[in-house]
Design an enzyme around this catalytic site. Structure first.
Site, PDB file in Angstrom:
ATOM      1  N   CYS A 190       0.147 -21.246  -8.117  1.00 35.41           N
ATOM      2  CA  CYS A 190       0.666 -20.117  -8.470  1.00 35.41           C
ATOM      3  C   CYS A 190       0.757 -19.597  -9.816  1.00 35.41           C
ATOM      4  O   CYS A 190      -0.084 -19.789 -10.469  1.00 35.41           O
ATOM      5  CB  CYS A 190       2.444 -20.114  -7.723  1.00 35.41           C
ATOM      6  SG  CYS A 190       3.474 -21.148  -8.819  1.00 35.41           S
TER       7      CYS A 190
ATOM      8  N   ASP B 123      -6.408 -24.729  16.321  1.00 33.02           N
ATOM      9  CA  ASP B 123      -5.564 -25.559  17.430  1.00 33.02           C
ATOM     10  C   ASP B 123      -5.563 -24.551  18.503  1.00 33.02           C
ATOM     11  O   ASP B 123      -5.165 -25.282  19.702  1.00 33.02           O
ATOM     12  CB  ASP B 123      -4.071 -25.600  16.724  1.00 33.02           C
ATOM     13  CG  ASP B 123      -3.992 -26.590  15.545  1.00 33.02           C
ATOM     14  OD1 ASP B 123      -5.104 -27.312  15.259  1.00 33.02           O
ATOM     15  OD2 ASP B 123      -3.031 -26.557  14.707  1.00 33.02           O
TER      16      ASP B 123
ATOM     17  N   ARG C 130       6.836 -21.855  -6.803  1.00 32.09           N
ATOM     18  CA  ARG C 130       6.101 -21.726  -5.342  1.00 32.09           C
ATOM     19  C   ARG C 130       5.222 -22.889  -5.150  1.00 32.09           C
ATOM     20  O   ARG C 130       5.391 -23.607  -4.173  1.00 32.09           O
ATOM     21  CB  ARG C 130       5.386 -20.340  -5.245  1.00 32.09           C
ATOM     22  CG  ARG C 130       6.238 -19.234  -5.069  1.00 32.09           C
ATOM     23  CD  ARG C 130       5.319 -17.936  -5.336  1.00 32.09           C
ATOM     24  NE  ARG C 130       4.980 -17.637  -6.655  1.00 32.09           N
ATOM     25  CZ  ARG C 130       4.266 -16.596  -6.832  1.00 32.09           C
ATOM     26  NH1 ARG C 130       4.007 -15.687  -6.027  1.00 32.09           N
ATOM     27  NH2 ARG C 130       3.881 -16.327  -8.210  1.00 32.09           N
TER      28      ARG C 130
END
Length: 223
Positions: A13, A124, A19
């Site tokens: 970041c 997925d 963050r």
């Protein structure tokens, strides 16, 4: 490929105090539960407040989700830090550009964390639709920890290419949806927004890791 080394993930970041430290510590905690010793997650900032600890609200977020914020100190992103990294996850598209200015060779291994998570969700979903996990990491019969580490390294070091292959299926409605808001010197409400944007991405990455953890036992090679 050095299959004896852990998979090296770097989160990036700006100041490296709000963050990316949250992403670092929560990814590390979650991945340790999948393959202990299989991952090394660190972070850095493009304009880091070098030596500063994690911001208190960010530290509380880490604790809430079961991570450990202790001992964190911000550091400046450098070409040396980027050397040998397997995957770079940035908090914004702007950070991604700054990473690539330092090391263009990381083009195919650098993503914003939200876009990378969406790509893994697509992978997925495709695996589920095909009736199984594709690919599954096989581990040899009678596997030991070194086998698991090697299988994990092989899988994750090839994952960026597979993720990029479904990028066109993971585009957000708005490009801003690739970014995590910067809460520095802002209200607690903005930190909550940061958490709301970041947490689902971390969950998706950890889910993908669990679904594709090394398979142990005598049937592993046939799966």
């Amino acid at each position: 490929m050095d299959t004896s080394a852990p998979v090296r993930i770097l989160t990036v970041c700006t100041g490296n105090i709000c963050r990316s430290p949250v992403a670092e510590r929560l990814l590390q905690a979650g991945l340790d539960q999948v393959v202990l010793g299989g991952f090394q997650v660190t972070s850095a900032g493009t304009r880091a407040m070098v030596g500063y600890p994690m911001q208190p609200i960010s530290a509380n977020i880490v604790r809430t989700f079961g991570g450990d914020p202790e001992g964190f100190l911000a550091r400046q992103l450098t070409p040396q830090i980027l050397r040998g990294v397997d995957l770079v996850l940035t908090m914004t598209s702007g950070h991604r550009g700054e990473v690539l200015q330092l090391d263009a060779s990381l083009l195919k291994r650098t993503f914003t964390i939200r876009e990378f998570a969406r790509m893994l969700d697509v992978l997925d979903g495709q695996a589920s639709a095909s009736g199984g996990q594709v690919p599954v990491i096989p581990a040899a019969k009678g596997t030991d920890d070194n086998d698991s580490l090697a299988a994990t390294a092989a899988f994750w070091k090839s994952l960026p290419a597979r993720a990029a292959g479904v990028r066109h299926l993971a585009l957000p409605p708005d490009a801003a949806d690739n970014d995590i808001i910067d809460p520095y010197r802002r209200s607690a409400e903005v930190y909550r927004q940061m958490e709301d944007e970041l947490a689902p991405a971390i969950v998706s990455i950890l889910r993908h890791a669990r679904l594709n953890a090394p398979v142990r036992g005598s049937r592993a090679g046939s799966l």
